[in-house]
Enzyme design. Structure first.
Site, PDB file in Angstrom:
ATOM      1  N   HIS A   1       0.813  -1.339  -0.047  1.00 35.79           N
ATOM      2  CA  HIS A   1      -0.086  -0.060  -0.038  1.00 35.79           C
ATOM      3  C   HIS A   1       0.765   1.353  -0.011  1.00 35.79           C
ATOM      4  CE1 HIS A   1      -2.216   3.246   1.995  1.00 35.79           C
ATOM      5  NE2 HIS A   1      -3.389   2.937   1.183  1.00 35.79           N
TER       6      HIS A   1
ATOM      7  N   ASP B   1      -0.716  -8.995  -8.669  1.00 36.14           N
ATOM      8  CA  ASP B   1      -1.118 -10.145  -8.285  1.00 36.14           C
ATOM      9  C   ASP B   1      -1.088 -11.196  -9.058  1.00 36.14           C
ATOM     10  OD1 ASP B   1      -2.245  -9.828  -5.624  1.00 36.14           O
ATOM     11  OD2 ASP B   1      -4.236  -8.858  -6.259  1.00 36.14           O
TER      12      ASP B   1
ATOM     13  N   CYS C   1      -3.028  -2.695 -15.851  1.00 38.74           N
ATOM     14  CA  CYS C   1      -2.907  -1.490 -14.571  1.00 38.74           C
ATOM     15  C   CYS C   1      -2.131  -1.758 -13.830  1.00 38.74           C
ATOM     16  CB  CYS C   1      -4.390  -1.368 -14.379  1.00 38.74           C
ATOM     17  SG  CYS C   1      -5.178  -2.874 -13.585  1.00 38.74           S
TER      18      CYS C   1
END
Length: 784
Positions: free
Chosen positions: A410, A685, A734
């Site tokens: 994050h 991911d 993205c």
């Protein structure tokens, strides 16, 4: 005659090579010869040239076999088969005899039988726009009896899987690349390391910086130790700074085992003793100046000190290559003003460089976001790790340093979007750095220094073009190259769109709504439903999306439905009542599995209503949607049905995308392509789940396991593009990869991707890069 011609230049002494002989000696061999030409000490040796490789290939009739394997097999299978083919083939007897004779000459020159380094030197190595470092093999401490076998293994490594894949992305024909092999006397390294002819932290060209540690150079080059550091002023050859580090290990050659081994220095006096003397450092600096003067550019140099020889004959340069980072930034004299106290600089902690830039300021060590009341604009945030609750603080920080996290954490992602320097995964920043201490964060190298070193930090964010009077946005856009591949931008915070609105992007390829939920709404949606205020969620979410859609209209905005994990949802007001505690939230109740669950479905309907409000009530038809973390076809169909029940259905002007981040989406791409309009690759991911690596693990990150450029990840992307296009669906990306790895961008453009969505700071460079790649592809086709 052909054999004689090939053998003529099959082996050359390093002293006979020069920098323009790359086609014969490879990049490494040619550069070593060039160093010798102006009296730089390099370990003596010879090069088995590309002619020897060609002779070996022709002698065994391997060319057509290699070409056939490359055409018919995937890179992994091709690599395995070609390497086996080369290693099992015979070196021509006359060539083998010539190699061993050259070794004997080297041993005679040194005065004893020597162990040698057998190093790869590919003919496409060290050329402009291509970096082949680490793709081919090198063998150390090789004896005479092992030499021929190791030469074949180096030749075979030309076809390592990663090398084959990389050449594909660069448009280099693997059958045209040849391999030279450098054979040099092993330096019995007492100490080794690297040096730069400018300061790698600041780009200041007044200094030479030497990094040193005990034993072989692998410890420094591989980042296994924090090296000693000596800074030398070029004009006076005066040592202006010396820092001794605690060196926890060294690599040495064990003659009994005939292998390098790691020696633990934790309890040894060597650990805290400087690994290089002042006179050795100054001698290295003299060599560095000669090398820089010869090449007329800043250089990155590897060196070693031989324990068997006396000063200064014990100092060797083992490699020299152009420094790339600051050279590409065209460092100027103005940078001299940035460094104020080189002599007194002290490294506090090191970590992963997550968002580049340099900033100085007051450190605020905060372990709980509730204790951030005294945080002022321009302070540096030092904490364990951030989550969405920290965003208001992050927005006013001049830099961020965390104990935990990887380059896709994050803290890393948000810092890049905000354009502020960030270092993550330091392990001990909150313990070492004191609250209120003045520090400098060099997030280009991943180092935090004590004190204020940067007098004036250049703004790291893209230039805002609104201030250019008299020039319309259309005129500004015309200054940038037109690309067939659309360039989109990632965005999470609606209130920063004004900073970036005039950048040359074709739309928002990823608008995360998590920031709107955590900053603007703050309440868990199920809690708002419980207290009878569901419209508060709908209205605020709609306002946030509309702010962005209005600012860039008619360019599209792809809004990703919420992708909070359970631990993040729990932190919203009222969240604990509705969220379970999961042991591994990253792989838990997130994405579409949440939307279709009886518990969360009412909240998902609020998200859909917000999108419908933006499109229908506000008339912003440029808003599309994207489903995150899709695992199965049946769950996606259920979610689409819920969306249709709320009045939103796919149409010509309302596109529905899904994230391709779970490998099942790649495997069943043909199935998903029939029910949606497009895919957007979530490379973070996708890499994590393909490679089985926690993307937030700083340990695995440092070891090189988490890499979005891995051939398995790249192949998955390419497969998705091919299948999606077959069924009329588009593909975007993205994830982080294109923002930081230009080679991934080239790979995707060559694979035919429709659009690339990057962080704001990478929009301009990516557009120019894509334009260059597209032109290159067209030229290649014309030449054929």
């Amino acid at each position: 005659m052909i054999v004689e011609a090939l053998l003529k230049d099959a082996i050359l002494d390093i002293t006979k090579l020069r920098k323009d002989m790359i086609e014969l000696a490879g990049g490494k061999g040619a550069n070593l010869g060039e160093l010798v030409s102006f009296d730089i000490r390099v370990p003596p040796g010879f090069v088995i040239t590309s002619k020897a490789y060609s002779y070996f290939i022709a002698y065994n009739n391997l060319e057509s076999k290699i070409k056939s394997i490359l055409e018919e097999k995937d890179s992994a299978t091709a690599s395995e088969e070609i390497k086996k083919l080369i290693i099992s083939s015979q070196v021509p007897p006359d060539l083998e005899s010539a190699i061993l004779s050259s070794y004997d000459e080297l041993a005679k020159k040194v005065g004893k039988e020597v162990l040698v380094a057998v190093r790869s030197s590919a003919t496409a190595e060290d050329i402009e726009n291509a970096s082949f470092a680490g793709q081919q093999d090198t063998y150390l401490n090789v004896s005479r009896s092992e030499l021929i076998q190791k030469v074949k293994e180096v030749w075979a490594s030309l076809f390592n899987e990663r090398a084959i894949e990389y050449r594909k992305t660069k448009g280099i024909d693997s059958t045209k690349v040849e391999m030279a092999v450098v054979v040099q006397k092993m330096v019995n390294s007492r100490s080794a390391g690297v040096m730069f002819t400018l300061h790698p932290a600041t780009g200041d060209s007044r200094y030479i910086v030497i990094e040193s540690s005990w034993g072989l150079g692998e410890a420094v080059v591989g980042g296994k130790v924090t090296p000693d550091e000596i800074v030398i002023e070029k004009s006076t050859l005066r040592i202006v700074e010396k820092r001794v580090s605690h060196k926890i290990l060294k690599y040495v050659y064990n003659p009994q085992k005939k292998a390098n081994e790691e020696v633990d220095l934790s309890n040894s006096p060597e650990a805290d003793k400087i690994s290089i003397s002042d006179e050795e450092a100054i001698e290295l600096a003299k060599l560095a100046l000669k090398i820089e003067e010869h090449y007329k550019r800043p250089m990155d140099i590897e060196w070693a000190i031989d324990a068997d020889l006396k000063f200064p004959d014990n100092i060797f340069i083992v490699q020299a290559r152009p420094e790339t980072f600051w050279s590409s930034k065209k460092a100027t004299k103005e940078e001299k003003e940035e460094v104020t106290s080189v002599e007194n600089r002290k490294v506090l902690v090191k970590g992963l460089a997550a968002s580049p830039g340099i900033a100085s300021g007051i450190a605020r060590v905060i372990l709980d976001v509730k204790e951030a009341g005294n945080f002022k604009k321009g302070d540096i945030l030092v904490t364990r790790m951030t989550d969405p609750d920290w965003v208001p603080i992050m927005k006013i920080a001049s830099a961020i340093v965390t104990d935990e996290g990887g380059i896709t954490s994050h803290a890393a992602i948000v810092s890049r979007e905000l354009g502020i320097p960030a270092i993550v995964g330091t392990k001990e920043a909150t313990k070492v750095i004191k609250d209120g201490q003045e520090i400098t964060v060099d997030a280009t190298r991943g180092i935090v220094y004590e004190g204020k070193i940067v007098e004036e930090v250049e703004e790291q964010k893209p230039q805002v073009t609104q201030g250019i009077s008299g020039i319309s946005r259309d005129t500004l856009m015309s200054l940038y190259p037109i690309t067939a591949t659309k360039i989109y931008m990632n965005l999470g915070q609606p209130d920063i769109i004004d900073k970036y609105v005039d950048l040359p992007f074709d739309g928002i390829g990823l608008m995360r709504i998590e920031f709107i939920v955590s900053e603007w709404i703050k309440y868990h949606p199920l809690y708002l439903i419980k207290i009878g205020k569901p419209e508060e969620f709908v209205n605020k979410l709609a306002d946030g999306v509309a702010r962005v859609a209005t600012a860039i209209y008619p360019r599209p905005v792809v809004v990703r439905f919420s992708d909070f994990k359970t631990n993040e949802y729990r932190r919203l007001i009222g969240g604990e009542e509705f969220e379970p505690e999961e042991r591994n939230p990253m792989l838990g109740w997130r994405g579409v599995s949440r939307y279709i669950s009886p518990q969360y479905e009412p909240a998902f309907r609020l998200e859909v209503r917000a999108i419908r409000k933006v499109r229908e009530e506000m008339g912003l038809k440029n808003v599309w949607v994207m489903f995150p973390f899709v695992r199965t076809e049946w769950e996606l169909k259920k979610a689409l049905k819920i969306m249709e029940e709320e009045g939103l259905q796919r149409s010509k002007d309302f596109k529905v995308w899904i994230m391709a981040e779970v490998p099942s989406v790649i495997v069943l791409a043909d199935v998903f392509a029939k029910i949606i309009d497009g895919f957007s690759i979530g490379s973070n991911d996708l890499a994590q789940l393909t490679l089985g690596v926690d993307r937030d693990s700083e340990i695995l990150g440092r070891m090189g396991y988490y890499d979005e450029r891995d051939p398995a990840v790249l192949r998955s992307m390419k497969k998705l593009i091919r299948i999606a296009h077959k069924y009329g669906a588009t593909v975007s990306i993205c994830g982080q990869a294109p923002s930081v790895y230009p080679e991934v961008t080239e790979f995707l453009v060559r694979a035919g991707i429709d659009s690339i969505s990057v962080n704001p700071d990478a929009v301009i460079s990516t557009r120019r890069n894509v334009a260059s790649i597209e032109q290159k592809i067209m030229l290649e086709k014309l030449r054929k």
